[in-house]
Design a protein around this motif. Structure first.
Motif, PDB file in Angstrom:
ATOM      1  N   MET A 151       0.996  -0.917  -0.246  1.00  0.00           N
ATOM      2  CA  MET A 151      -0.207   0.055  -0.110  1.00  0.00           C
ATOM      3  C   MET A 151       1.216   1.312   0.206  1.00  0.00           C
ATOM      4  O   MET A 151       0.334   2.223  -0.440  1.00  0.00           O
ATOM      5  CB  MET A 151      -1.156   0.055   1.346  1.00  0.00           C
ATOM      6  CG  MET A 151      -2.068   1.476   0.781  1.00  0.00           C
ATOM      7  SD  MET A 151      -3.201   0.825  -0.143  1.00  0.00           S
ATOM      8  CE  MET A 151      -3.403   2.674  -0.413  1.00  0.00           C
ATOM      9  N   ALA A 152       1.928   0.857   0.515  1.00  0.00           N
ATOM     10  CA  ALA A 152       2.852   2.025   0.427  1.00  0.00           C
ATOM     11  C   ALA A 152       3.404   3.165  -0.402  1.00  0.00           C
ATOM     12  O   ALA A 152       4.013   4.256  -1.609  1.00  0.00           O
ATOM     13  CB  ALA A 152       4.101   1.647   1.504  1.00  0.00           C
ATOM     14  N   LEU A 153       3.660   1.730  -1.758  1.00  0.00           N
ATOM     15  CA  LEU A 153       3.817   1.762  -3.415  1.00  0.00           C
ATOM     16  C   LEU A 153       2.629   2.802  -3.414  1.00  0.00           C
ATOM     17  O   LEU A 153       2.828   3.986  -4.788  1.00  0.00           O
ATOM     18  CB  LEU A 153       3.969   0.695  -3.434  1.00  0.00           C
ATOM     19  CG  LEU A 153       6.168   0.258  -3.004  1.00  0.00           C
ATOM     20  CD1 LEU A 153       6.109  -0.967  -4.454  1.00  0.00           C
ATOM     21  CD2 LEU A 153       7.045   1.160  -4.244  1.00  0.00           C
ATOM     22  N   VAL A 154       1.751   1.540  -3.409  1.00  0.00           N
ATOM     23  CA  VAL A 154       0.402   2.657  -3.977  1.00  0.00           C
ATOM     24  C   VAL A 154      -0.499   4.173  -3.604  1.00  0.00           C
ATOM     25  O   VAL A 154      -0.253   4.333  -4.469  1.00  0.00           O
ATOM     26  CB  VAL A 154      -1.165   1.714  -3.982  1.00  0.00           C
ATOM     27  CG1 VAL A 154      -2.296   2.138  -4.497  1.00  0.00           C
ATOM     28  CG2 VAL A 154      -0.654  -0.070  -4.963  1.00  0.00           C
ATOM     29  N   ALA A 155      -0.090   4.559  -2.313  1.00  0.00           N
ATOM     30  CA  ALA A 155      -0.021   5.201  -2.272  1.00  0.00           C
ATOM     31  C   ALA A 155       0.641   6.228  -2.533  1.00  0.00           C
ATOM     32  O   ALA A 155       0.497   7.804  -2.700  1.00  0.00           O
ATOM     33  CB  ALA A 155       0.311   5.252  -0.677  1.00  0.00           C
ATOM     34  N   ASP A 156       2.065   5.556  -3.216  1.00  0.00           N
ATOM     35  CA  ASP A 156       3.310   7.395  -3.811  1.00  0.00           C
ATOM     36  C   ASP A 156       2.722   6.874  -5.174  1.00  0.00           C
ATOM     37  O   ASP A 156       2.789   8.786  -5.421  1.00  0.00           O
ATOM     38  CB  ASP A 156       4.905   6.319  -3.409  1.00  0.00           C
ATOM     39  CG  ASP A 156       6.049   7.779  -3.657  1.00  0.00           C
ATOM     40  OD1 ASP A 156       5.792   8.706  -3.284  1.00  0.00           O
ATOM     41  OD2 ASP A 156       7.025   7.387  -3.818  1.00  0.00           O
ATOM     42  N   ALA A 157       2.595   6.177  -5.699  1.00  0.00           N
ATOM     43  CA  ALA A 157       2.174   6.071  -7.009  1.00  0.00           C
ATOM     44  C   ALA A 157       0.441   6.922  -7.058  1.00  0.00           C
ATOM     45  O   ALA A 157       1.130   8.206  -8.186  1.00  0.00           O
ATOM     46  CB  ALA A 157       1.456   4.434  -7.550  1.00  0.00           C
ATOM     47  N   GLY A 158      -0.426   6.898  -6.095  1.00  0.00           N
ATOM     48  CA  GLY A 158      -1.549   7.910  -6.213  1.00  0.00           C
ATOM     49  C   GLY A 158      -0.964   9.434  -6.353  1.00  0.00           C
ATOM     50  O   GLY A 158      -0.872  10.554  -7.101  1.00  0.00           O
ATOM     51  N   HIS A 159       0.053  10.100  -5.250  1.00  0.00           N
ATOM     52  CA  HIS A 159       1.111  11.174  -4.513  1.00  0.00           C
ATOM     53  C   HIS A 159       1.747  11.400  -6.015  1.00  0.00           C
ATOM     54  O   HIS A 159       1.402  12.649  -6.640  1.00  0.00           O
ATOM     55  CB  HIS A 159       1.777  11.045  -3.941  1.00  0.00           C
ATOM     56  CG  HIS A 159       2.089  12.286  -3.333  1.00  0.00           C
ATOM     57  ND1 HIS A 159       3.341  12.637  -2.923  1.00  0.00           N
ATOM     58  CD2 HIS A 159       1.759  13.602  -3.922  1.00  0.00           C
ATOM     59  CE1 HIS A 159       3.335  13.440  -2.670  1.00  0.00           C
ATOM     60  NE2 HIS A 159       2.865  14.776  -3.417  1.00  0.00           N
ATOM     61  N   ASN A 160       1.604  10.805  -6.653  1.00  0.00           N
ATOM     62  CA  ASN A 160       3.219  10.960  -8.090  1.00  0.00           C
ATOM     63  C   ASN A 160       2.128  11.289  -9.272  1.00  0.00           C
ATOM     64  O   ASN A 160       1.934  12.735  -9.726  1.00  0.00           O
ATOM     65  CB  ASN A 160       3.786   9.842  -8.581  1.00  0.00           C
ATOM     66  CG  ASN A 160       5.204  10.056  -7.772  1.00  0.00           C
ATOM     67  OD1 ASN A 160       6.243  10.438  -7.850  1.00  0.00           O
ATOM     68  ND2 ASN A 160       5.748   9.439  -6.589  1.00  0.00           N
ATOM     69  N   LEU A 161       0.676  10.646  -9.645  1.00  0.00           N
ATOM     70  CA  LEU A 161      -0.465  10.770  -9.853  1.00  0.00           C
ATOM     71  C   LEU A 161      -0.597  12.392 -10.167  1.00  0.00           C
ATOM     72  O   LEU A 161      -1.146  12.958 -11.062  1.00  0.00           O
ATOM     73  CB  LEU A 161      -1.215   9.415 -10.456  1.00  0.00           C
ATOM     74  CG  LEU A 161      -2.649  10.402 -10.934  1.00  0.00           C
ATOM     75  CD1 LEU A 161      -1.656   9.873 -12.704  1.00  0.00           C
ATOM     76  CD2 LEU A 161      -3.856   8.516 -11.187  1.00  0.00           C
ATOM     77  N   SER A 162      -1.010  12.432  -9.054  1.00  0.00           N
ATOM     78  CA  SER A 162      -1.730  14.142  -8.300  1.00  0.00           C
ATOM     79  C   SER A 162      -0.661  15.201  -8.925  1.00  0.00           C
ATOM     80  O   SER A 162      -1.062  15.888  -9.794  1.00  0.00           O
ATOM     81  CB  SER A 162      -1.661  14.108  -7.356  1.00  0.00           C
ATOM     82  OG  SER A 162      -1.174  13.964  -6.260  1.00  0.00           O
ATOM     83  N   ASP A 163       0.748  14.298  -8.904  1.00  0.00           N
ATOM     84  CA  ASP A 163       2.145  15.639  -9.198  1.00  0.00           C
ATOM     85  C   ASP A 163       1.549  15.746 -10.282  1.00  0.00           C
ATOM     86  O   ASP A 163       2.068  16.592 -11.199  1.00  0.00           O
ATOM     87  CB  ASP A 163       2.860  15.349  -8.529  1.00  0.00           C
ATOM     88  CG  ASP A 163       3.290  15.371  -7.384  1.00  0.00           C
ATOM     89  OD1 ASP A 163       2.598  16.570  -6.599  1.00  0.00           O
ATOM     90  OD2 ASP A 163       4.177  15.005  -6.439  1.00  0.00           O
TER      91      ASP A 163
END
Length: 321
Positions: A62-74
């Motif tokens: 979930m840490a990777l998925v969370a970071d991916a979601g953050h990067n997508l928003s960026d």
């Protein structure tokens, strides 16, 4: 927003209802073009989001998925900032007398709101993972997040030179730099999972990441919302601006002082200056506008001159010499 938006080539002054404009002096420093930086940053981060989300789902991280979601928003934030950086260069029209400079403010506001929405979804999923933990592939988490450190760090470097002059560019720089730090945190989570076998470390790191995003985004939301509502931009002291105008030769007082952002890089001002009887000092308007630009970064100054005792001085306190 004040309704003074038609710059003239040279400042001029009239009493009563005419206005003094200083047009070009404050616009001589155009923002640097970061089109190439936006294109490279978006391309790199789109590729990384796909890789990170895929490996995050495959490794139950979930840490990777969370970071991916953050990067997508960026990525979406970078795209919005890029579009706005193009729109702010559009020439003024009869309908949009300031052009589309305000689009950069809307882009910053969109970026902040979208980040907070995405973070809420990440926090919800992380909390659910605490009650239903899943095995996490620690090595995969560390490798993928390590790639993220390199990509986000390089992207932040692309925008480093523009951080001092444009809140949009500074926002892009800080977000990508924060992403590099967050990716480092994900690497640390993978290392701890390998060492301890505690899978709950993964959702805990997700919540920490979400907290960091909220903390970093709150300032952006506050500043961009203030700009959208025509608040005095951060870094400009309206009391100091008033004191500077009142100290100009021949000025007895002033009223109707307004300071607001035209874009994320340009600030405008309007004010009614009550002048003592006598001749208007030579170069008064141009020198005043130059002082506002140099001291406060106010690019577009519109000044209305009123004489002591003029019919425009409706309040006695404003008309006293």
């Amino acid at each position: 927003m004040p309704d003074h938006g038609h710059p003239h080539p040279h400042p001029h002054a009239h009493d009563d209802h005419d206005h003094a404009h200083h047009g070009h002096a404050g616009h001589s420093h155009a923002p640097k073009d970061f089109g190439r930086a936006f294109a490279i940053g978006i391309a790199l981060n789109v590729g990384f989001v796909i890789i990170e989300a895929s490996y995050g789902l495959a490794s139950n991280s979930m840490a990777l998925v969370a970071d991916a979601g953050h990067n997508l928003s960026d990525v979406l934030g970078l795209a919005a900032a890029w579009i706005a950086s193009v729109l702010v260069k559009r020439r003024p029209s009869t309908r949009f007398t300031y052009g589309l400079r305000g689009s950069s403010i809307l882009a910053a506001l969109f970026n902040a709101v979208f980040l907070l929405i995405a973070t809420g979804a990440i926090m919800l999923e992380a909390v659910q993972r605490f009650f239903d933990p899943a095995p996490v592939a620690g090595v995969t988490v560390m490798v993928v997040a390590g790639i993220g450190i390199a990509i986000n760090g390089f992207t932040a470097w692309l925008f480093a030179s523009g951080g001092r002059t444009d809140i949009n560019i500074r926002g892009a720089y800080l977000h990508m730099l924060a992403d590099a730090v967050v990716s480092a945190g994900v690497v640390l989570a993978g290392l701890v999972i390998l060492a301890t076998g505690y899978d709950w470390i993964d959702p805990m790191v997700s919540l920490v990441i979400a907290g960091l995003i909220v903390w970093a985004t709150w300032g952006l939301l506050r500043d961009s919302l203030g700009m959208a509502l025509s608040a005095v931009p951060p870094g400009i002291d309206p009391v100091a601006v008033r004191a500077t105008l009142e100290a100009r030769p021949g000025v007895s007082t002033l009223h109707d002082l307004h300071i607001w952002p035209m874009s994320t890089t340009e600030v405008a001002l309007t004010a009614h200056l009550v002048m003592r009887d006598g001749d208007l000092p030579d170069r008064f308007l141009r020198d005043t506008a130059d002082e506002l630009r140099k001291a406060f970064g106010i690019a577009h100054a519109t000044l209305q001159i009123e004489r002591t005792g003029s019919a425009d001085c409706t309040l006695p306190a404003q008309c006293e010499a």
